[in-house]
Design a protein around this motif. Structure first.
Motif, PDB file in Angstrom:
ATOM      1  N   LYS A  14      42.672  35.237  38.930  1.00 31.17           N
ATOM      2  CA  LYS A  14      41.924  35.542  37.712  1.00 31.17           C
ATOM      3  C   LYS A  14      40.884  36.620  38.023  1.00 31.17           C
ATOM      4  O   LYS A  14      40.226  36.575  39.063  1.00 31.17           O
ATOM      5  N   GLU A  35      49.371  37.731  37.448  1.00 31.13           N
ATOM      6  CA  GLU A  35      48.317  38.278  36.579  1.00 31.13           C
ATOM      7  C   GLU A  35      48.814  39.621  36.053  1.00 31.13           C
ATOM      8  O   GLU A  35      48.873  40.614  36.782  1.00 31.13           O
ATOM      9  N   TYR A  68      39.575  40.031  42.047  1.00 33.83           N
ATOM     10  CA  TYR A  68      40.169  38.786  41.588  1.00 33.83           C
ATOM     11  C   TYR A  68      39.831  37.646  42.539  1.00 33.83           C
ATOM     12  O   TYR A  68      39.569  37.854  43.725  1.00 33.83           O
TER      13      TYR A  68
END
Length: 341
Positions: free
Chosen positions: A203, A166, A197
């Motif tokens: 995510k 990420e 996350y």
């Protein structure tokens, strides 16, 4: 004539009183300066000079919104590190004198030097400026810093190939991370925000403002109840995972002769907090109930391999693989597994 004599007598008394007050304050200042470097331990008494005690009707010490007339270093009143206090002296002559001072407090028991041996080495991507480091199962979670290069990654121990990455926006400087349940919490250096996350996908779920109590985000870990953060001082901040902007309590950290400021990457394991110290080749073992440094690992030999060409390539990664510790650093090419001896 009589009035003149009385006026002169009053002036003499005032002069004597002023000289005596100055003597008291000078003596107290000399004492405080002599003790500032030596410091105190909890339970120690302040043995103030005779010039102070013999001329004082009462002595108290104020510290923030607290005040005590006890001249004992009590943990209910003082804390590890620099305590900025004010001495309040009411003299036998009826004067009230005040003097600011710094009282340094250290732990009573010397920290244990913990021995270890390296039992395994694993590859690590030397491009990664490690700021946060933890492990679950065989999977390493790592937060890498620097603007335009910050990221949160996940990879199996023994490989440098990431399973999930990420990337952060270019203005973000990522810092410490902690896992709580199915979430990863991450601090930022000076962006004054933190991120949450999903631990499986990495995510972003949400973000939060960093607590007002600290201006920068450095290290982060989780003790099963609270997130524990630091911001480059000797203070640890316990945060509510449900509201990471809220400081539940602040815990100053101290050793027997050193107040370890610039505590950095953190890891909680088996009832203790383990912490790097920025630009130092040490990992501290800290009692989370008291803030006392009870042990210290010296990784000088390993660290020197990386810092000899760049002083910023410091030790800055702690994780646990069972009871063994994993250590790495900023732009290191290896992760070391060490067993305690």
């Amino acid at each position: 004539m009589k009035k003149s004599v009385l006026t002169g007598f009053a002036a003499v008394l005032l002069l004597v009183s002023c000289k005596n007050d100055k003597k008291i304050l000078d003596s107290l200042a000399d004492y405080n300066h002599s003790m500032e470097e030596k410091g105190y331990r909890f339970g120690d008494k302040l043995n103030l000079p005779q010039e102070v005690t013999e001329n004082a009707e009462s002595i108290s010490i104020s510290f923030g919104d607290k005040e005590t007339s006890s001249l004992t270093i009590d943990p209910k009143f003082f804390e590890f590190g620099d305590n900025e206090v004010t001495f309040n002296i009411k003299t036998k002559g009826g004067e009230t004198l005040t003097q600011d001072a710094t009282i340094n407090v250290f732990s009573k028991t010397p920290e244990q030097d913990i021995s270890y041996k390296i039992v395994a080495e694993y590859p690590h991507n030397p491009e990664n400026f490690v700021e946060g480091f933890l492990m679950e199962g065989n999977m390493v979670y790592e937060s890498d810093g620097l603007e335009k290069a910050s990221q949160l990654i996940k990879y199996p121990l023994g490989s440098t190939a990431t399973v999930t990455t990420e990337k952060q926006p270019e203005d973000i400087f990522s810092e410490g991370i902690a896992m709580a349940g199915d979430k990863i919490y991450q601090l930022t250096y000076r962006n004054k925000i933190g991120f949450v996350y999903d631990k499986n996908t990495l995510k972003k779920i949400s973000e939060f403002p960093l607590p007002n109590e600290f201006g920068e985000g450095w290290g982060l870990t989780y003790d099963g109840k609270n997130l524990i953060a630091d911001s480059g001082s000797n203070d640890l901040y316990f945060l509510d995972p449900g509201n990471p902007s809220k400081v539940v309590k602040t815990l100053p950290v101290g050793g027997n002769k050193t107040i370890y400021s610039q505590i950095n990457e953190l890891e909680y394991h088996n009832g203790f907090i383990y912490a790097n110290v920025w630009h130092q080749p040490y990992i501290l073992k800290i009692n989370p109930a008291t803030g006392e440094v009870v042990g210290k690992f010296d990784f000088t030999k390993i660290t020197e391999e990386y810092t000899k060409n760049n002083t910023e390539h410091v030790l800055n990664g702690i994780a646990f693989k069972g009871d063994n510790m994993l250590v790495t650093g900023k732009n290191w090419s290896k992760i070391y597994e060490v067993a305690f001896q």
